[in-house]
Design a protein around this motif. Structure first.
Motif, PDB file in Angstrom:
ATOM      1  N   UNK A   1       0.865  -1.183   0.000  1.00  0.00           N
ATOM      2  CA  UNK A   1       0.000   0.000   0.000  1.00  0.00           C
ATOM      3  C   UNK A   1       0.897   1.227   0.000  1.00  0.00           C
ATOM      4  N   UNK A   2       0.620   2.159  -0.902  1.00  0.00           N
ATOM      5  CA  UNK A   2       1.389   3.401  -0.964  1.00  0.00           C
ATOM      6  C   UNK A   2       0.514   4.568  -0.558  1.00  0.00           C
TER       7      UNK A   2
ATOM      8  N   UNK B   1       8.385  12.049  11.677  1.00  0.00           N
ATOM      9  CA  UNK B   1       8.239  10.648  12.079  1.00  0.00           C
ATOM     10  C   UNK B   1       9.354  10.242  13.038  1.00  0.00           C
ATOM     11  N   UNK B   2      10.467  10.955  12.996  1.00  0.00           N
ATOM     12  CA  UNK B   2      11.604  10.634  13.866  1.00  0.00           C
ATOM     13  C   UNK B   2      11.361  11.076  15.309  1.00  0.00           C
ATOM     14  N   UNK B   3      10.346  11.896  15.509  1.00  0.00           N
ATOM     15  CA  UNK B   3      10.031  12.365  16.856  1.00  0.00           C
ATOM     16  C   UNK B   3       8.932  11.554  17.530  1.00  0.00           C
TER      17      UNK B   3
ATOM     18  N   UNK C   1       9.581   6.815   3.919  1.00  0.00           N
ATOM     19  CA  UNK C   1      10.545   7.324   2.953  1.00  0.00           C
ATOM     20  C   UNK C   1      10.436   8.846   2.856  1.00  0.00           C
ATOM     21  N   UNK C   2      11.568   9.516   2.909  1.00  0.00           N
ATOM     22  CA  UNK C   2      11.634  10.973   2.812  1.00  0.00           C
ATOM     23  C   UNK C   2      12.386  11.352   1.537  1.00  0.00           C
TER      24      UNK C   2
ATOM     25  N   UNK D   1       5.222   4.412   2.938  1.00  0.00           N
ATOM     26  CA  UNK D   1       4.661   5.719   3.284  1.00  0.00           C
ATOM     27  C   UNK D   1       5.661   6.814   2.927  1.00  0.00           C
ATOM     28  N   UNK D   2       5.192   7.817   2.186  1.00  0.00           N
ATOM     29  CA  UNK D   2       6.053   8.885   1.686  1.00  0.00           C
ATOM     30  C   UNK D   2       5.802  10.192   2.437  1.00  0.00           C
TER      31      UNK D   2
END
Length: 234
Positions: A97-98, A170-172, A183-184, A131-132
């Motif tokens: 799923x994207x 997302x890193x927090x 993915x960033x 997830x983008x």
């Protein structure tokens, strides 16, 4: 979008198939316009790699549970559409799923709770997610700026910190999702200081916040690699 992106006023779940219709791997593209804008990037490699692409998107509606949805997107047809979509994903169980995982920009950029709740629900059913991080939303239309001032004008660039959080949100967050690859791709839209209107003589934006199909195709090889990694997660 071949009439396959549902209107903001309607709740019926629409879908269309792209890529390789009889492919042995299925990728579901879900969410709103910022999800489906990646379709040209997927189409560039889907047929060759044997991916069947199924688009489930709706205007002004995000892939999110009603909890932590946000006032702007919490309206009846969107909530109903999301419920149908989740049922469909659980029943069809695509290989991947994207979707996107952030909203807003600058110091206000965040990961909605409703997104993570839906990711968790898919995890319970063994469904993998790519997830983008959402692309920057600019305060003007770069194409119009470029037409007036030229592609190299400083007036057509934006301070990165005004449109993206310095650290990926997302890193927090403490999360334990075994099914989701985050993915960033921000480096394709900005350097460390500024976000720009074009790269490699290709216009990036078609309005203030959506990416051109032409530019999506230029970064398609990098998306392809991320898809392969996500598909092969244990």
């Amino acid at each position: 979008m071949d009439q396959c992106q549902q209107k903001s006023t309607e709740a019926e779940l629409l879908s269309c198939v792209y890529g390789k219709p009889d492919g042995n791997k299925v990728i579901a593209i879900v969410g709103g316009s910022h999800s489906v804008q990646w379709l040209p990037a997927f189409e560039a490699f889907a047929e060759e790699d044997g991916y069947k692409l199924v688009n489930y998107t709706k205007n002004f509606c995000l892939f999110s549970s009603p909890v932590g949805f946000g006032k702007v997107y919490s309206y009846p047809s969107c909530t109903e559409w999301n419920a149908q979509l989740m049922q469909e994903l659980i029943a069809s169980k695509p290989d991947l799923v994207f979707t996107t995982y952030t909203r807003d920009g600058g110091i206000n950029e965040y990961v909605p709770e409703g997104y993570l709740a839906w990711f968790k629900k898919l995890e319970e059913h063994g469904i993998q997610i790519l997830a983008m991080r959402d692309n920057p939303w600019l305060p003007f239309e770069p194409s119009k700026c470029v037409e007036i001032y030229g592609v190299k004008s400083a007036k057509c660039r934006v301070d990165r910190d005004k449109v993206l959080a310095r650290t990926d949100p997302i890193k927090n967050i403490e999360i334990n999702l075994t099914n989701t690859k985050f993915v960033d791709f921000s480096h394709f839209f900005c350097d460390e200081e500024e976000c720009f209107p074009e790269l490699g003589n290709v216009l990036i934006y078609r309005d203030s916040n959506h990416i051109t199909g032409s530019y999506m195709r230029t970064i398609s090889p990098y998306l392809r690699k991320e898809v392969q990694l996500a598909m092969n997660r244990p």
